[in-house]
Design an enzyme around this catalytic site. Structure first.
Site, PDB file in Angstrom:
ATOM      1  NE  ARG A 166      -3.941  -1.895   2.444  1.00  0.00           N
ATOM      2  CZ  ARG A 166      -3.818  -3.072   3.039  1.00  0.00           C
ATOM      3  NH1 ARG A 166      -2.723  -3.382   3.678  1.00  0.00           N
ATOM      4  NH2 ARG A 166      -4.816  -3.943   3.013  1.00  0.00           N
TER       5      ARG A 166
ATOM      6  CG  ASP B 246      -8.621  -3.806   7.816  1.00  0.00           C
ATOM      7  OD1 ASP B 246      -8.538  -4.292   6.672  1.00  0.00           O
ATOM      8  OD2 ASP B 246      -8.032  -2.755   8.141  1.00  0.00           O
TER       9      ASP B 246
ATOM     10  CG  HIS C 134      -6.148  -0.278   5.597  1.00  0.00           C
ATOM     11  ND1 HIS C 134      -6.744  -1.453   5.937  1.00  0.00           N
ATOM     12  CD2 HIS C 134      -6.264  -0.189   4.243  1.00  0.00           C
ATOM     13  CE1 HIS C 134      -7.211  -2.047   4.849  1.00  0.00           C
ATOM     14  NE2 HIS C 134      -6.920  -1.301   3.806  1.00  0.00           N
TER      15      HIS C 134
ATOM     16  NE  ARG D  71     -10.404  -7.854   3.124  1.00  0.00           N
ATOM     17  CZ  ARG D  71      -9.696  -6.934   2.477  1.00  0.00           C
ATOM     18  NH1 ARG D  71      -8.736  -6.277   3.093  1.00  0.00           N
ATOM     19  NH2 ARG D  71      -9.938  -6.686   1.207  1.00  0.00           N
TER      20      ARG D  71
HETATM   21  N1  NAD Z   1      -9.157   1.598   2.487  1.00  0.00           N
HETATM   22  C1  NAD Z   1      -9.364   0.388   2.038  1.00  0.00           C
HETATM   23  O1  NAD Z   1      -9.670  -0.512   2.799  1.00  0.00           O
HETATM   24  C2  NAD Z   1      -9.243   0.112   0.569  1.00  0.00           C
HETATM   25  C3  NAD Z   1      -9.744  -1.078   0.014  1.00  0.00           C
HETATM   26  C4  NAD Z   1      -9.667  -1.275  -1.365  1.00  0.00           C
HETATM   27  C5  NAD Z   1      -9.046  -0.313  -2.175  1.00  0.00           C
HETATM   28  N2  NAD Z   1      -8.531   0.792  -1.591  1.00  0.00           N
HETATM   29  C6  NAD Z   1      -7.877   1.848  -2.395  1.00  0.00           C
HETATM   30  O2  NAD Z   1      -8.888   2.555  -3.090  1.00  0.00           O
HETATM   31  C7  NAD Z   1      -8.318   3.157  -4.252  1.00  0.00           C
HETATM   32  C8  NAD Z   1      -9.194   2.846  -5.465  1.00  0.00           C
HETATM   33  O3  NAD Z   1      -9.174   1.457  -5.740  1.00  0.00           O
HETATM   34  P1  NAD Z   1      -9.946   0.894  -7.019  1.00  0.00           P
HETATM   35  O4  NAD Z   1      -9.812  -0.567  -6.980  1.00  0.00           O
HETATM   36  O5  NAD Z   1     -11.292   1.509  -7.107  1.00  0.00           O
HETATM   37  O6  NAD Z   1      -9.031   1.489  -8.192  1.00  0.00           O
HETATM   38  P2  NAD Z   1      -9.486   1.753  -9.698  1.00  0.00           P
HETATM   39  O7  NAD Z   1      -8.233   1.885 -10.483  1.00  0.00           O
HETATM   40  O8  NAD Z   1     -10.493   0.761 -10.135  1.00  0.00           O
HETATM   41  O9  NAD Z   1     -10.217   3.184  -9.628  1.00  0.00           O
HETATM   42  C9  NAD Z   1      -9.557   4.355  -9.311  1.00  0.00           C
HETATM   43  C10 NAD Z   1     -10.190   5.471 -10.132  1.00  0.00           C
HETATM   44  O10 NAD Z   1      -9.604   6.714  -9.719  1.00  0.00           O
HETATM   45  C11 NAD Z   1      -9.595   7.537 -10.887  1.00  0.00           C
HETATM   46  N3  NAD Z   1      -8.691   8.677 -10.724  1.00  0.00           N
HETATM   47  C12 NAD Z   1      -7.344   8.696 -10.762  1.00  0.00           C
HETATM   48  N4  NAD Z   1      -6.884   9.949 -10.618  1.00  0.00           N
HETATM   49  C13 NAD Z   1      -7.975  10.737 -10.480  1.00  0.00           C
HETATM   50  C14 NAD Z   1      -8.155  12.130 -10.284  1.00  0.00           C
HETATM   51  N5  NAD Z   1      -7.108  12.975 -10.200  1.00  0.00           N
HETATM   52  N6  NAD Z   1      -9.420  12.599 -10.192  1.00  0.00           N
HETATM   53  C15 NAD Z   1     -10.486  11.776 -10.263  1.00  0.00           C
HETATM   54  N7  NAD Z   1     -10.367  10.445 -10.452  1.00  0.00           N
HETATM   55  C16 NAD Z   1      -9.123   9.928 -10.557  1.00  0.00           C
HETATM   56  C17 NAD Z   1      -9.154   6.581 -11.990  1.00  0.00           C
HETATM   57  O11 NAD Z   1      -9.438   7.100 -13.276  1.00  0.00           O
HETATM   58  C18 NAD Z   1      -9.945   5.336 -11.636  1.00  0.00           C
HETATM   59  O12 NAD Z   1     -11.174   5.276 -12.331  1.00  0.00           O
HETATM   60  C19 NAD Z   1      -6.897   2.597  -4.341  1.00  0.00           C
HETATM   61  O13 NAD Z   1      -5.972   3.521  -3.802  1.00  0.00           O
HETATM   62  C20 NAD Z   1      -6.942   1.369  -3.485  1.00  0.00           C
HETATM   63  O14 NAD Z   1      -5.687   0.988  -2.969  1.00  0.00           O
HETATM   64  C21 NAD Z   1      -8.623   1.019  -0.260  1.00  0.00           C
END
Ligand code: NAD
Length: 312
Positions: free
Chosen positions: A89, A149, A176, A152
């Site tokens: 991460r 978490d 996280h 899970r």
């Molecule tokens: N906190 C948690 O528990 C948790 C769990 C899962 C994923 N995540 C995180 O969530 C984030 C998104 O994951 P995902 O699977 O949806 O990724 P993804 O790639 O499917 O979607 C991310 C989206 O963000 C958009 N994006 C990028 N830059 C941008 C900007 N400047 N303005 C607007 N949109 C923008 C992209 O075009 C994309 O559509 C990741 O950082 C991932 O690590 C966190």
């Protein structure tokens, strides 16, 4: 009475799932925003066309224009890069800090009373970026991690004991990341601590699987999880919009609670219409407190790397 309005920034896997859940539950109108042209519009239209089938009247639109987000009650930030296999991460740190800063700076002034829920990783460090970019008080900036978490952890407890997931409760504290702190003493099945129900080695195995939960899915799918993360974010939205006052583990800015200062770390909080309405302090034994401190130190290392680029 006007329906609530929730902006979900990032129309990728997690953002679209969050939007779907919010709309299907009829919680609010949803504005889905992304930097990619066409993507949020297309997904927004698809979700809108699902409304008659599900039977909800929430309005869903997709846009690249932040003007459409004005007056939101909640802003969910999911924009950013997701983990690839073998990537931690923390590898995402600098890239996603720039993205979170940009999207919060664009959206927060248009919704000055909103609660911001950050999902983008590395989660706790991104909460710092969001708080500083928005200038919002700590009650209105929080991160989604602990709800996922602990879900899970609950899943694995229920599987291990062959009981309903509904009977399980679990707490996972800390950042996280790989140093997250599952708390078996406070994790229960129908009120019975799992320490009474499972041998230590099984609890340790389940706790480890929980801490590795994101990586396990990333290895299988090739990108990080989205169903459970999207639902967890939507559940936090529901707690706030319905003023439920549920106690959920969320990443919040600690100012002395749990002996931790000026850092976002996951702890139990009361979630209601004002966002974080109370930081609940549970008694930790020496081992648990040490694990939480270690986890907080890991968050601090990332925040220290980011400090030069954090908005003043
Ligand atoms: N906190 C948690 O528990 C948790 C769990 C899962 C994923 N995540 C995180 O969530 C984030 C998104 O994951 P995902 O699977 O949806 O990724 P993804 O790639 O499917 O979607 C991310 C989206 O963000 C958009 N994006 C990028 N830059 C941008 C900007 N400047 N303005 C607007 N949109 C923008 C992209 O075009 C994309 O559509 C990741 O950082 C991932 O690590 C966190």
């Amino acid at each position: 009475m006007a329906r609530n309005k929730v902006t979900v920034i990032g129309a990728g896997n997690v953002g679209a799932t969050t939007a779907q859940r919010i709309a299907e539950a009829g919680l609010a109108d949803v504005v889905l925003v992304d930097i990619v042209e066409g993507l949020p519009q297309g997904k927004g239209l698809d979700l809108a066309e699902a409304a008659p089938v599900v039977g909800h009247d929430a309005r869903v639109i997709g846009t690249n224009d932040y003007a459409d987000t004005a007056g939101s009650d909640i802003i969910v930030v999911t924009s950013g890069l997701a983990r690839q296999p073998g990537m931690s991460r923390d590898d995402l740190l600098a890239k996603n800090a720039g993205i979170v800063k940009a999207v919060v700076s664009a959206s927060a002034p248009l919704s000055p009373n909103a609660v911001i829920i950050v999902v983008t990783n590395p989660l706790d460090a991104m909460c710092h970026v969001a708080m500083q970019a928005s200038g919002f008080p700590r009650e209105r900036v929080l991160g989604m991690a602990g709800v996922l978490d602990s879900a899970r952890f609950r899943t694995f407890i229920a599987q291990e004991l062959g009981v309903s997931v509904e009977d399980t409760h679990a707490f996972v504290l800390g950042g996280h990341g790989d140093t997250m702190v599952p708390l078996p003493r406070y994790s229960t099945v129908a009120g019975i601590p799992i320490t009474e129900l499972l041998p230590k080695e099984r609890i340790d195995a389940i706790a480890k699987r929980t801490a590795d939960g994101g990586a396990e899915i990333t290895k299988l799918v090739g990108t990080s999880a989205w169903y459970a993360p999207g639902l967890a974010a939507a559940q936090m939205v529901e707690c706030i919009l319905k003023d439920k006052k549920k106690i959920e583990p969320c990443s919040v800015y600690l100012q002395g609670e749990y002996g931790i200062h000026d850092l976002f770390v996951g702890v139990p909080v009361k979630l209601g219409k004002n966002g974080v309405e109370q930081i609940v302090q549970i008694t930790l034994n020496a081992e648990e407190q040490a694990a939480l401190q270690k986890s907080a130190n890991a968050v601090k290392e990332l925040v220290d790397v980011l400090r030069p680029q954090l908005p003043k």
